[in-house]
Design a protein around this motif. Structure first.
Motif, PDB file in Angstrom:
ATOM      1  N   THR A 220       0.840  -1.195   0.000  1.00  0.00           N
ATOM      2  CA  THR A 220       0.000   0.000   0.000  1.00  0.00           C
ATOM      3  C   THR A 220       0.878   1.248   0.000  1.00  0.00           C
ATOM      4  O   THR A 220       1.773   1.373   0.825  1.00  0.00           O
ATOM      5  N   GLU A 221       0.605   2.122  -0.934  1.00  0.00           N
ATOM      6  CA  GLU A 221       1.404   3.348  -0.982  1.00  0.00           C
ATOM      7  C   GLU A 221       1.016   4.322   0.114  1.00  0.00           C
ATOM      8  O   GLU A 221      -0.156   4.455   0.448  1.00  0.00           O
ATOM      9  N   GLU A 222       2.031   5.007   0.669  1.00  0.00           N
ATOM     10  CA  GLU A 222       1.755   6.006   1.697  1.00  0.00           C
ATOM     11  C   GLU A 222       1.663   7.385   1.060  1.00  0.00           C
ATOM     12  O   GLU A 222       2.580   7.839   0.384  1.00  0.00           O
TER      13      GLU A 222
ATOM     14  N   GLY B 108      -8.832   3.572  -5.079  1.00  0.00           N
ATOM     15  CA  GLY B 108      -7.715   2.702  -4.700  1.00  0.00           C
ATOM     16  C   GLY B 108      -7.547   2.575  -3.205  1.00  0.00           C
ATOM     17  O   GLY B 108      -8.286   3.189  -2.432  1.00  0.00           O
ATOM     18  N   GLU B 109      -6.568   1.755  -2.816  1.00  0.00           N
ATOM     19  CA  GLU B 109      -6.272   1.547  -1.391  1.00  0.00           C
ATOM     20  C   GLU B 109      -4.962   2.241  -1.081  1.00  0.00           C
ATOM     21  O   GLU B 109      -3.902   1.807  -1.552  1.00  0.00           O
ATOM     22  N   PHE B 110      -5.023   3.297  -0.327  1.00  0.00           N
ATOM     23  CA  PHE B 110      -3.808   4.011   0.038  1.00  0.00           C
ATOM     24  C   PHE B 110      -3.786   4.244   1.541  1.00  0.00           C
ATOM     25  O   PHE B 110      -4.821   4.244   2.197  1.00  0.00           O
ATOM     26  N   GLU B 111      -2.562   4.442   2.038  1.00  0.00           N
ATOM     27  CA  GLU B 111      -2.432   4.770   3.459  1.00  0.00           C
ATOM     28  C   GLU B 111      -2.193   6.280   3.544  1.00  0.00           C
ATOM     29  O   GLU B 111      -1.192   6.780   3.018  1.00  0.00           O
ATOM     30  N   PHE B 112      -3.119   6.991   4.159  1.00  0.00           N
ATOM     31  CA  PHE B 112      -2.995   8.446   4.247  1.00  0.00           C
ATOM     32  C   PHE B 112      -2.442   8.857   5.607  1.00  0.00           C
ATOM     33  O   PHE B 112      -2.893   8.359   6.642  1.00  0.00           O
TER      34      PHE B 112
ATOM     35  N   ALA C 121       4.068   9.828  -2.117  1.00  0.00           N
ATOM     36  CA  ALA C 121       3.627  11.062  -2.768  1.00  0.00           C
ATOM     37  C   ALA C 121       2.957  11.934  -1.718  1.00  0.00           C
ATOM     38  O   ALA C 121       2.480  11.437  -0.701  1.00  0.00           O
ATOM     39  N   THR C 122       2.922  13.230  -1.977  1.00  0.00           N
ATOM     40  CA  THR C 122       2.286  14.168  -1.046  1.00  0.00           C
ATOM     41  C   THR C 122       1.209  14.950  -1.769  1.00  0.00           C
ATOM     42  O   THR C 122       1.393  15.375  -2.909  1.00  0.00           O
ATOM     43  N   LEU C 123       0.083  15.103  -1.061  1.00  0.00           N
ATOM     44  CA  LEU C 123      -1.009  15.928  -1.563  1.00  0.00           C
ATOM     45  C   LEU C 123      -1.048  17.167  -0.674  1.00  0.00           C
ATOM     46  O   LEU C 123      -1.250  17.058   0.537  1.00  0.00           O
TER      47      LEU C 123
ATOM     48  N   HIS D 181       1.245   9.484 -11.657  1.00  0.00           N
ATOM     49  CA  HIS D 181       2.662   9.409 -11.261  1.00  0.00           C
ATOM     50  C   HIS D 181       2.987   8.090 -10.563  1.00  0.00           C
ATOM     51  O   HIS D 181       4.060   7.524 -10.757  1.00  0.00           O
ATOM     52  N   LEU D 182       2.044   7.590  -9.756  1.00  0.00           N
ATOM     53  CA  LEU D 182       2.296   6.339  -9.032  1.00  0.00           C
ATOM     54  C   LEU D 182       2.032   5.107  -9.904  1.00  0.00           C
ATOM     55  O   LEU D 182       2.153   3.979  -9.440  1.00  0.00           O
TER      56      LEU D 182
END
Ligand code: NAI
Ligand code: MG
Length: 325
Positions: free
Chosen positions: A2-4, A29-33, A63-65, A281-282
């Motif tokens: 899982t991407e952070e 999607g499944e992401f870790e925020f 990645a950063t939002l 990007h990911l």
């Protein structure tokens, strides 16, 4: 795995549009925020606009939002771009069907140098009367940007790119930039032409369809992409990506919009399109395209926020986009 994703909403409408973008990411999607603070509010509390842990988080996350920061914007965004090692700021400016645009034929992407030029911080107040600024341009940064531009052109459906500069006046700095960028393009077999940036400002207003991918020095990219925002219907629509070798940060081009902050009426489109750039990007190309077409559909058929002539809230628009996913 899982991407952070680091989430840094910041101030003002950053607090409203960033959760909207997170909602859209959760829908595809499944992401870790992991959320972190930055901006005026945290500065008031702690004295620091960009806490160390936020910097570290951005530097380590996949990645950063980012949303927006108020008066402390420069103290937040410049170090954050540095945290992710960003060397290029990608700023698409495209007109959408259904949105009242000054120039509906506009479809531009600015690739802005993101580390040097006049924003490299070498500014001095030397006396009562005199302030100076040292402008930094290196071949390494110019060539890295040009390499990125060549790849960008090759991956998309663009014929080549235009380099905008002012090398007729700034012969050493823009002269180096121009020379290096054109040399890399030639080496890579990518079509590149050039334009003086002041002439570009006029020309892009009159005939935006003449341009596609525009490669520029830092300040020029900042100003010209805001100008392009005006051509396509306003700041609420423009996303951006700060890309680094290993890391990246995605943010709407707009600021904290103090005039409408807290009312729940900000347009979430720019933040959501920034999330679409993050997905791309990911490597989530398909999800990115789905978000893009959901946004396009809602822009065309509504609901719309007040900046686009509608009456919908941030939440209405976000739900309509999520429904289409
Ligand atoms: P701004 O982008 O915040 O607002 C300009 C105008 O566009 C305002 O009328 C605003 O209501 C409107 N607008 C912007 N985004 C919108 C959205 N999503 N939906 C609907 N309307 C929207 O720029 P301004 O007023 O120059 O700056 C306000 C604050 O933001 C300042 O403190 C500035 O330092 C900061 N700022 C931060 C940036 C960042 O964090 N990257 C970038 C630009 C400004
Ligand atoms: Mg700007």
């Amino acid at each position: 795995m899982t991407e952070e994703i680091a989430v840094v909403p910041g101030d003002g409408i950053g607090q409203e549009v960033t959760p909207a973008a997170v909602e859209v990411l959760e829908a595809v999607g499944e992401f870790e925020f992991t959320e972190a603070d930055a901006g005026d509010a945290v500065k008031d509390e702690t004295g620091e606009a960009l806490p160390e842990e936020t910097y570290e988080l951005a530097a380590s996350a996949d990645a950063t939002l980012f949303g927006a920061a108020g008066e402390s914007a420069a103290d937040v965004i410049l170090p954050l771009r540095e945290a992710v090692g960003s060397f290029v700021n990608v700023r698409p400016a495209r007109a959408y069907p259904g949105v009242d645009a000054l120039r509906p034929e506009t479809d531009l992407v600015f690739l802005r140098e993101n580390t040097e030029g006049v924003y490299s911080g070498h500014e001095n107040r030397l006396s009562e009367d005199l302030s100076t600024l040292t402008r930094v341009v290196t071949s390494s940064a110019s060539e890295r940007l040009a390499e990125f531009a060549c790849e960008y052109v090759a991956e998309g459906d663009h014929d080549g790119f235009t380099v905008a500069h002012k090398a007729n006046v700034m012969r050493e700095t823009d002269g180096r930039f121009r020379e290096d960028v054109l040399a890399v393009a030639e080496e890579r077999g990518v079509d590149a032409d050039e334009v003086l940036m002041d002439a570009f400002a006029t020309h892009v207003c009159l005939d935006p369809e003449e341009f596609g991918v525009v490669v520029c020095p830092n300040l020029a990219g900042d100003v010209l992409s805001d100008l392009a925002a005006g051509l396509v219907g306003g700041l609420g629509l423009l996303p951006s990506a700060n890309i680094g070798e290993e890391n990246a940060l995605f943010e709407p081009v707009h600021g904290t919009a103090p005039d409408i902050a807290g009312e729940g009426v900000a347009n979430p489109t720019a933040a959501i399109l920034s999330a679409a750039m993050l997905l791309d990007h990911l490597g989530y190309d398909e999800e990115s395209e789905r978000v893009d077409s959901a946004v396009t559909g809602v822009l065309e058929e509504g609901p719309r926020t007040a900046d686009l002539g509608g009456e919908a809230s941030t939440e209405d628009v976000t739900s309509a986009i999520v429904d289409r996913l």
